[in-house]
Design an enzyme around this catalytic site. Structure first.
Site, PDB file in Angstrom:
ATOM      1  N   ASN A  41       1.089  -1.315   0.136  1.00 21.69           N
ATOM      2  CA  ASN A  41      -0.017  -0.098   0.157  1.00 21.69           C
ATOM      3  C   ASN A  41       0.879   1.291  -0.192  1.00 21.69           C
ATOM      4  O   ASN A  41       0.668   2.258  -0.752  1.00 21.69           O
ATOM      5  CB  ASN A  41      -0.974   0.006   1.038  1.00 21.69           C
ATOM      6  CG  ASN A  41      -2.187  -0.584   1.072  1.00 21.69           C
ATOM      7  OD1 ASN A  41      -2.982  -0.339   0.279  1.00 21.69           O
ATOM      8  ND2 ASN A  41      -2.189  -2.032   1.694  1.00 21.69           N
ATOM      9  N   ILE A  81      -1.126  -2.867  17.910  1.00 21.27           N
ATOM     10  CA  ILE A  81      -2.271  -2.058  18.503  1.00 21.27           C
ATOM     11  C   ILE A  81      -1.430  -0.824  19.060  1.00 21.27           C
ATOM     12  O   ILE A  81      -0.438  -0.845  19.879  1.00 21.27           O
ATOM     13  CB  ILE A  81      -3.060  -2.727  19.435  1.00 21.27           C
ATOM     14  CG1 ILE A  81      -3.728  -3.615  18.662  1.00 21.27           C
ATOM     15  CG2 ILE A  81      -4.038  -1.808  20.264  1.00 21.27           C
ATOM     16  CD1 ILE A  81      -4.699  -4.647  19.521  1.00 21.27           C
ATOM     17  N   LEU A  82      -2.182   0.346  18.732  1.00 19.67           N
ATOM     18  CA  LEU A  82      -1.465   1.636  19.399  1.00 19.67           C
ATOM     19  C   LEU A  82      -2.027   2.212  20.468  1.00 19.67           C
ATOM     20  O   LEU A  82      -3.300   1.911  20.631  1.00 19.67           O
ATOM     21  CB  LEU A  82      -1.422   2.880  18.027  1.00 19.67           C
ATOM     22  CG  LEU A  82      -0.665   2.464  16.947  1.00 19.67           C
ATOM     23  CD1 LEU A  82      -1.240   3.117  15.784  1.00 19.67           C
ATOM     24  CD2 LEU A  82       0.927   2.841  17.129  1.00 19.67           C
ATOM     25  N   HIS A 122      -7.961  -0.851   6.334  1.00 22.03           N
ATOM     26  CA  HIS A 122      -8.370  -2.258   7.025  1.00 22.03           C
ATOM     27  C   HIS A 122      -9.011  -3.001   5.892  1.00 22.03           C
ATOM     28  O   HIS A 122      -9.841  -2.346   4.972  1.00 22.03           O
ATOM     29  CB  HIS A 122      -9.588  -1.896   8.059  1.00 22.03           C
ATOM     30  CG  HIS A 122     -10.177  -3.138   8.783  1.00 22.03           C
ATOM     31  ND1 HIS A 122      -9.137  -3.956   9.447  1.00 22.03           N
ATOM     32  CD2 HIS A 122     -11.063  -3.774   8.461  1.00 22.03           C
ATOM     33  CE1 HIS A 122      -9.774  -4.989   9.646  1.00 22.03           C
ATOM     34  NE2 HIS A 122     -10.914  -5.155   9.321  1.00 22.03           N
TER      35      HIS A 122
END
Ligand code: GRF
Length: 209
Positions: free
Chosen positions: A14, A92-93, A109
């Site tokens: 991406n 995960i932030l 996503h």
């Protein structure tokens, strides 16, 4: 001139799609850096091949999420990002990280949110028997895979699709919508109103492929 920092964990296709379109269309952006959470992330090689500064901040070397995220924040701020693009970043932030970059932190996503947040989206879409699947670009808020939706691409699920076939078509769709969303951001066309994103002037926020 906008300055973009991208976070990746893997192949970075991406990120590559965004950089290639930006180069082709001469976007007024600087790719200030790419950061991966481990040095084996393939996308770092592409970044280096383009002269984009590439860094690994090993999450395993940090005792906690907070400490890892603090190191990330410091690096991103040092690079001077006004947009942070999560492109296959598999960590995960923390809420602190998300608040720090609120309104300038976006993610892609591989599902039509709010359907199938979390992992293994293609398997779950096939199991659920949905007729349509796709991808979503959204602003990041504290809930995982929540946050105001910028744009989506939908594709039909075809008879005989397996996970790999479906994943490949979704990925091709991702490569269309992520550059589009980034361009809208840098052109100042996005307004967050509650949990919705308005594009000004209006343009289709769903593409059907
Ligand atoms: C994409 O499917 C993206 O939606 C998900 O992770 C994958 C990353 O692929 N979050 P790539 O690293 O951009 O090739």
């Amino acid at each position: 001139m906008h300055s973009i920092v991208t976070l990746i964990s893997g192949r970075g296709s991406n990120f590559e799609a965004i950089v290639k379109i930006a180069q082709k269309d001469h976007w007024p952006v600087k790719f200030a850096g790419v950061i991966a959470n481990h040095s084996a992330a393939k996308g770092l090689d592409f970044a280096r091949s383009q002269g984009i500064p590439a860094f690994a901040i090993e999450h395993r070397e940090h005792p906690s999420r907070e400490s890892f995220d603090a190191a990330l924040i410091a690096k991103i701020d040092e690079l001077g990002a006004d947009l942070v693009v999560l492109a296959g970043f598999m960590r995960i932030l923390t809420p602190g990280f998300i608040r720090h970059f609120e309104g300038r932190l976006i993610n892609i996503h591989p599902a039509l949110l709010p359907a199938f947040p979390g992992l293994h989206t293609h398997e779950r879409a096939l199991e659920a028997g949905v007729q349509e699947h796709g991808a979503t670009v959204h602003f990041v808020t504290e809930g995982v895979d929540e946050g105001p939706i910028i744009c989506q691409a939908s594709i039909p699920v075809l008879a005989g699709d397996d996970v790999d076939a479906l994943a490949a078509r979704v990925l091709a769709a991702e490569h269309q919508i992520y550059p589009r969303a980034v361009k809208w951001f840098i052109d100042g066309r996005l307004r967050i109103e509650g949990n919705q994103v308005k594009v000004q002037p209006p343009e289709a926020q769903l593409i059907k492929l």
